[in-house]
Design an enzyme around this catalytic site. Sequence first.
Site, PDB file in Angstrom:
ATOM      1  N   GLU A 213     -10.846 -17.385  10.841  1.00 48.66           N
ATOM      2  CA  GLU A 213     -11.236 -16.142  11.510  1.00 48.66           C
ATOM      3  C   GLU A 213     -10.489 -15.984  12.820  1.00 48.66           C
ATOM      4  OE1 GLU A 213     -15.512 -16.360  11.609  1.00 48.66           O
ATOM      5  OE2 GLU A 213     -15.527 -17.259  13.596  1.00 48.66           O
ATOM      6  N   CYS A 214      -9.979 -14.779  13.010  1.00 46.39           N
ATOM      7  CA  CYS A 214      -9.195 -14.387  14.179  1.00 46.39           C
ATOM      8  C   CYS A 214      -7.990 -15.317  14.341  1.00 46.39           C
ATOM      9  CB  CYS A 214     -10.071 -14.345  15.424  1.00 46.39           C
ATOM     10  SG  CYS A 214      -9.394 -13.269  16.726  1.00 46.39           S
ATOM     11  N   GLY A 215      -7.990 -16.223  15.312  1.00 43.71           N
ATOM     12  CA  GLY A 215      -6.844 -17.121  15.470  1.00 43.71           C
ATOM     13  C   GLY A 215      -6.557 -17.912  14.221  1.00 43.71           C
TER      14      GLY A 215
ATOM     15  N   TYR B 225      -7.177 -16.980  11.194  1.00 37.04           N
ATOM     16  CA  TYR B 225      -6.598 -16.029  10.252  1.00 37.04           C
ATOM     17  C   TYR B 225      -5.098 -15.880  10.481  1.00 37.04           C
ATOM     18  CZ  TYR B 225      -5.888 -11.359   8.102  1.00 37.04           C
ATOM     19  OH  TYR B 225      -5.449 -10.291   7.359  1.00 37.04           O
TER      20      TYR B 225
ATOM     21  N   SER C  17     -10.055 -13.187   8.306  1.00 40.86           N
ATOM     22  CA  SER C  17     -10.025 -11.855   8.912  1.00 40.86           C
ATOM     23  C   SER C  17     -10.092 -12.012  10.426  1.00 40.86           C
ATOM     24  CB  SER C  17     -11.200 -10.997   8.424  1.00 40.86           C
ATOM     25  OG  SER C  17     -12.364 -11.266   9.157  1.00 40.86           O
TER      26      SER C  17
END
Length: 426
Positions: free
Chosen positions: A318-320, A322, A414
């Site tokens: 998630e985020c980083g 991702y 994501s």
Amino acid sequence: MQKSLILAAPSSGAGKTTVTLALLRLLAREGVAVRGAKSGPDYIDPKFHEAACGQPCLNLDAWAMAPDRLKGLAAGDGLLLIEGAMGLFDGAPPDGRGAVADLARQLHLPVVLVVDAGRMAGSVAPLVAGFARFDPAVQVAGVILNRVGSARHEAMLRRALAPLGLPVLAALGRDGTLTQPSRHLGLVQAGERPDLDVFLDRAADALAPTLDRATLLDIAAPLPEAAQPPTLAPPAQVIAVAQDEAFAFAYPHMLADWRAKGAELRVFSPLVDDPVPKAGFVFLPGGYPELHAGRIASATRFLQSLRNAAQTTDIYGECGGYMVLGDGLVDADGTRHAMAGLLGVETSFEHRRLHLGYRHLSPLGGPFTGPLAGHEFHYATTLRETGDPLFRATDAEGTALPDMGLRRGRVSGSFAHLIDAGPTVR
């Protein structure tokens, strides 16, 4: 008895974090059983809370969490000091849900208003009076003055506030050494501050002379009785969790839920080129991969083990995380770094753009089965994103957003940070 109060402010930038840390360190030094919590979605401030008092800090998110969840997380020994986010009544549209005031209502807790008084004198009174009277369901029980210029300035402020009948619990002087370094997602992380203990002691020492300890402790109210809170089920019996300066944004309550349900967590560091531990699920949390993109790209043992694990194991970023699962990441200097190549996404920090807000999420596949509540907070620009989406998404008002994230085989991710279970997106 478990007691608590909330430290809020009229707006961001008033110094809530510094005041909270000063209180936590000072009370802990004096032998008070004290711990901290943070209102809303925040990964960085809780680590400072932990450093200040030596006790774990959790997030209490009135937008994403049900009342029983909030009560269950808040429960514990001693005094709980909850640091608010933004201004007291600043929440998600359209009705301010998730504001610090919302948390105060749900937990029936008093609020201490931290006021940046550096550029005011008599005007402090109508400001505080307005916040105290705005909502009868939110009890403003005291004031802490911040950035006070002198003893004379403090006397003027106290004199102006006296007719309101609200106690002034402390007056913290203006001090440039109490300014904390920051970067684009907030403060520089606690683990990156070699001078952190010096800073915390200095803040506590600055607050100590004017702190009305007895009244502060008397204002704190009992926490509501906690029912058995709902928890998030672990995605596997054994979970490998990336954890270092590049992958630091994992919510403690989520990891605690997984452990409470019997999962074993195996921590590893991509930055030191650890291979991915053998597990049934691999979790790459968010963080600051853009600051360490070169090291991640050269961590060949980590990247190859991640690609190998993708053949047999569910992987979620998630985020980083991702971005690291994608094909490449362009840093702020415009240099492209090859990433794991497991998802069809290419990201860049050369031209930053803020993405911010709560998200209702419905999985379209991947490792999650139920509706989820999350948030998005990043500055990355997506250069390319191809593949099957992971989530259907709406914002806090229920407005449909483009589908979020990607999934390919057993790999998914994501930009959304998951907080808790949530209502179904329609």
